[in-house]
Scaffold this motif. Structure first.
Motif, PDB file in Angstrom:
ATOM      1  N   UNK A   1       0.775  -1.243   0.056  1.00 13.12           N
ATOM      2  CA  UNK A   1       0.075   0.093  -0.023  1.00 13.12           C
ATOM      3  C   UNK A   1       0.829   1.144  -0.136  1.00 13.12           C
ATOM      4  N   UNK A   2       0.306   2.491  -0.536  1.00 19.83           N
ATOM      5  CA  UNK A   2       0.888   3.447  -0.546  1.00 19.83           C
ATOM      6  C   UNK A   2       1.058   4.102   0.885  1.00 19.83           C
ATOM      7  N   UNK A   3       2.297   4.582   1.099  1.00 20.70           N
ATOM      8  CA  UNK A   3       2.834   5.158   2.292  1.00 20.70           C
ATOM      9  C   UNK A   3       2.030   6.479   2.560  1.00 20.70           C
ATOM     10  N   UNK A   4       1.276   7.069   1.949  1.00 25.24           N
ATOM     11  CA  UNK A   4       0.494   8.172   1.793  1.00 25.24           C
ATOM     12  C   UNK A   4      -0.929   7.691   2.476  1.00 25.24           C
ATOM     13  N   UNK A   5      -1.182   6.270   2.494  1.00 29.26           N
ATOM     14  CA  UNK A   5      -2.645   5.767   2.980  1.00 29.26           C
ATOM     15  C   UNK A   5      -2.572   5.638   4.704  1.00 29.26           C
ATOM     16  N   UNK A   6      -1.350   5.923   5.155  1.00 27.26           N
ATOM     17  CA  UNK A   6      -1.203   5.674   6.664  1.00 27.26           C
ATOM     18  C   UNK A   6      -1.701   7.167   7.208  1.00 27.26           C
ATOM     19  N   UNK A   7      -1.755   6.842   8.609  1.00 28.82           N
ATOM     20  CA  UNK A   7      -2.258   7.939   9.362  1.00 28.82           C
ATOM     21  C   UNK A   7      -0.998   8.710   9.444  1.00 28.82           C
ATOM     22  N   UNK A   8      -1.184  10.121  10.078  1.00 24.39           N
ATOM     23  CA  UNK A   8       0.095  11.077  10.296  1.00 24.39           C
ATOM     24  C   UNK A   8       0.977  10.488  11.174  1.00 24.39           C
ATOM     25  N   UNK A   9       0.583   9.996  12.146  1.00 19.88           N
ATOM     26  CA  UNK A   9       1.889   9.409  13.018  1.00 19.88           C
ATOM     27  C   UNK A   9       2.448   8.279  12.420  1.00 19.88           C
ATOM     28  N   UNK A  10       1.689   7.345  11.773  1.00 26.58           N
ATOM     29  CA  UNK A  10       2.226   6.236  11.139  1.00 26.58           C
ATOM     30  C   UNK A  10       3.360   6.741   9.995  1.00 26.58           C
ATOM     31  N   UNK A  11       2.753   7.807   9.291  1.00 26.72           N
ATOM     32  CA  UNK A  11       3.626   8.564   8.258  1.00 26.72           C
ATOM     33  C   UNK A  11       5.117   8.988   8.949  1.00 26.72           C
ATOM     34  N   UNK A  12       4.878   9.427   9.835  1.00 23.55           N
ATOM     35  CA  UNK A  12       6.053   9.940  10.574  1.00 23.55           C
ATOM     36  C   UNK A  12       7.046   8.709  10.861  1.00 23.55           C
ATOM     37  N   UNK A  13       6.330   7.570  11.308  1.00 19.72           N
ATOM     38  CA  UNK A  13       7.043   6.355  11.784  1.00 19.72           C
ATOM     39  C   UNK A  13       7.773   5.976  10.749  1.00 19.72           C
ATOM     40  N   UNK A  14       6.942   5.873   9.651  1.00 22.46           N
ATOM     41  CA  UNK A  14       7.571   5.418   8.219  1.00 22.46           C
ATOM     42  C   UNK A  14       8.632   6.427   7.891  1.00 22.46           C
ATOM     43  N   UNK A  15       8.734   7.387   8.014  1.00 22.12           N
ATOM     44  CA  UNK A  15      10.017   8.284   7.634  1.00 22.12           C
ATOM     45  C   UNK A  15      11.109   7.873   8.491  1.00 22.12           C
ATOM     46  N   UNK A  16      10.766   7.762   9.678  1.00 21.84           N
ATOM     47  CA  UNK A  16      11.738   7.476  10.707  1.00 21.84           C
ATOM     48  C   UNK A  16      12.453   6.075  10.233  1.00 21.84           C
ATOM     49  N   UNK A  17      11.558   5.005   9.648  1.00 19.77           N
ATOM     50  CA  UNK A  17      11.926   3.791   9.389  1.00 19.77           C
ATOM     51  C   UNK A  17      12.850   3.969   7.980  1.00 19.77           C
ATOM     52  N   UNK A  18      12.324   5.117   7.241  1.00 21.52           N
ATOM     53  CA  UNK A  18      12.959   5.090   5.698  1.00 21.52           C
ATOM     54  C   UNK A  18      14.531   5.864   6.263  1.00 21.52           C
ATOM     55  N   UNK A  19      14.559   6.524   7.229  1.00 23.48           N
ATOM     56  CA  UNK A  19      15.854   7.245   7.831  1.00 23.48           C
ATOM     57  C   UNK A  19      16.907   5.934   8.149  1.00 23.48           C
ATOM     58  N   UNK A  20      16.355   5.274   8.871  1.00 22.45           N
ATOM     59  CA  UNK A  20      16.835   4.036   9.702  1.00 22.45           C
ATOM     60  C   UNK A  20      17.618   3.176   8.569  1.00 22.45           C
ATOM     61  N   UNK A  21      16.925   2.942   7.415  1.00 24.04           N
ATOM     62  CA  UNK A  21      17.180   1.753   6.588  1.00 24.04           C
ATOM     63  C   UNK A  21      18.569   2.007   5.874  1.00 24.04           C
ATOM     64  N   UNK A  22      19.087   3.401   5.972  1.00 22.76           N
ATOM     65  CA  UNK A  22      20.263   3.329   5.115  1.00 22.76           C
ATOM     66  C   UNK A  22      21.443   3.312   6.341  1.00 22.76           C
ATOM     67  N   UNK A  23      21.127   2.688   7.419  1.00 23.57           N
ATOM     68  CA  UNK A  23      22.067   2.574   8.794  1.00 23.57           C
ATOM     69  C   UNK A  23      22.880   3.847   9.198  1.00 23.57           C
ATOM     70  N   UNK A  24      22.214   4.988   9.324  1.00 26.61           N
ATOM     71  CA  UNK A  24      22.819   6.161   9.844  1.00 26.61           C
ATOM     72  C   UNK A  24      23.296   5.948  11.660  1.00 26.61           C
ATOM     73  N   UNK A  25      24.104   6.893  11.705  1.00 25.93           N
ATOM     74  CA  UNK A  25      24.453   7.043  13.265  1.00 25.93           C
ATOM     75  C   UNK A  25      23.792   8.157  13.934  1.00 25.93           C
ATOM     76  N   UNK A  26      23.303   8.958  13.363  1.00 27.74           N
ATOM     77  CA  UNK A  26      22.705  10.098  13.907  1.00 27.74           C
ATOM     78  C   UNK A  26      21.499  10.317  13.135  1.00 27.74           C
ATOM     79  N   UNK A  27      20.558  10.793  14.286  1.00 22.11           N
ATOM     80  CA  UNK A  27      19.072  11.082  13.396  1.00 22.11           C
ATOM     81  C   UNK A  27      18.953  12.647  13.989  1.00 22.11           C
ATOM     82  N   UNK A  28      18.524  13.296  12.960  1.00 24.05           N
ATOM     83  CA  UNK A  28      18.135  14.686  13.237  1.00 24.05           C
ATOM     84  C   UNK A  28      16.637  14.865  12.989  1.00 24.05           C
ATOM     85  N   UNK A  29      15.944  15.531  13.866  1.00 19.44           N
ATOM     86  CA  UNK A  29      14.501  15.694  13.703  1.00 19.44           C
ATOM     87  C   UNK A  29      14.184  17.005  14.019  1.00 19.44           C
ATOM     88  N   UNK A  30      13.408  17.786  12.884  1.00 22.44           N
ATOM     89  CA  UNK A  30      13.061  19.014  13.015  1.00 22.44           C
ATOM     90  C   UNK A  30      11.465  18.865  13.440  1.00 22.44           C
TER      91      UNK A  30
END
Ligand SMILES: Nc1ncnc2c1ncn2[C@@H]1O[C@H](COP(=O)(O)OP(=O)(O)O)[C@@H](O)[C@H]1O
Ligand SMILES: [Mg+2]
Length: 265
Positions: A152-181
């Motif tokens: 399913x489209x990422x856009x079909x999720x609720x706002x909170x789920x979309x934000x967690x999807x964006x966090x998951x997307x950030x984690x998928x490239x194995x970062x060391x630091x996460x900046x959140x604005x």
């Protein structure tokens, strides 16, 4: 006080004498700010005092703003990320970012996760991809919500789920630091608490820097707090920085005290 040179990885980022300009306007003045590894650091202060500007300096996101100019040094693993031989794209892979408004790509949940790894040259079998998708979604506390609808489209999720999807997307490239604005400013209180819980989980493995205009959030959800204010020329300055509990319960600077007690800002 520990420094990275004396003590392994005490600091994940060391911002030294940072000045940041947009054209001739100096938005940030002489800020030195060391970010502790595997801690949550919040940046607070009134609107326009340079919180987002500093946050974006930490992974060279300001490079994408043509008029932005950085002076100073940011050490990451002992290397200045603004040195000419440093690849800004690689910096942004290792220091990921989550934005104010959830911004999933108009793609499936699965493809949202695999997008970053693929453009970073990730090669793997279908089952390795499946594993990476699951691992990233689990780390962002979203797996149980979406495991049956990865197409399913990422856009079909609720706002909170979309934000967690964006966090998951950030984690998928194995970062060391996460900046959140201001990652929760578009979310309801329950989704906000979920993100805060998630931040505590992520802290075991990652360093987190969060901009928030919500002082309760800084107080609840961060280890260290940096308080910014503007001077008379509207340049953002760092007024006070320390353990969150001390900044809120026993601020050293009168201006911090005035701000957290709601007397201005
Ligand atoms: N792309 C830009 N171009 C010009 N000025 C900018 C830009 N982004 C931010 N600024 C200015 O820099 C200052 C700091 O902005 P910002 O870092 O967004 O503050 P905060 O996140 O604390 O609200 C403000 O005066 C803002 O108008
Ligand atoms: Mg901002």
């Amino acid at each position: 006080m520990a420094t990275s040179s004396q003590n392994g990885n005490a600091y994940a980022l060391e911002g030294q004498n940072m000045h940041i300009y947009y054209g001739s306007f100096r938005a940030v003045k002489e800020i030195t700010l060391n970010v502790e590894a595997q801690k949550i650091t919040s940046l607070i202060g009134p609107s326009g005092c340079g919180k987002s500007t500093v946050l974006r300096a930490f992974n060279r996101m300001n490079d994408l703003v043509p008029v932005a100019r950085f002076e100073g040094t940011i050490l990451f693993r002992g290397k200045n990320i603004y040195d000419p031989d440093v690849d800004a794209v690689e910096v942004r892979r290792r220091i990921g970012m989550v934005f104010q408004k959830p911004n999933p790509f108009p793609k499936s949940i699965y493809d949202n996760i695999m997008y970053g790894p693929k453009i970073n040259g990730w090669r793997g079998s279908k089952s390795e991809m499946d594993e990476l998708v699951e691992k990233s979604l689990r780390a962002a506390a979203l797996w149980d919500d979406v495991k049956d609808k990865l197409k399913q489209s990422g856009l079909s999720l609720s706002g909170g789920q979309q934000q967690r999807l964006c966090i998951a997307r950030a984690l998928a490239v194995s970062p060391e630091i996460i900046l959140m604005d201001e990652p929760c400013s578009a979310l309801d209180p329950i989704s906000t608490l979920k993100i805060e819980e998630l931040m505590f989980e992520l802290r075991r493995q990652y360093t987190i820097v969060i901009v928030t205009h919500n002082m309760q959030q800084a107080q609840r959800a961060s280890d260290n707090t940096a308080f910014f204010l503007m001077d008379d020329d509207r340049a953002g300055m760092l007024i006070e920085y320390g353990p969150t509990e001390e900044v809120f319960s026993n601020p050293k600077d009168k201006r911090t005290e005035d701000y957290i007690s709601g007397r201005f800002g």
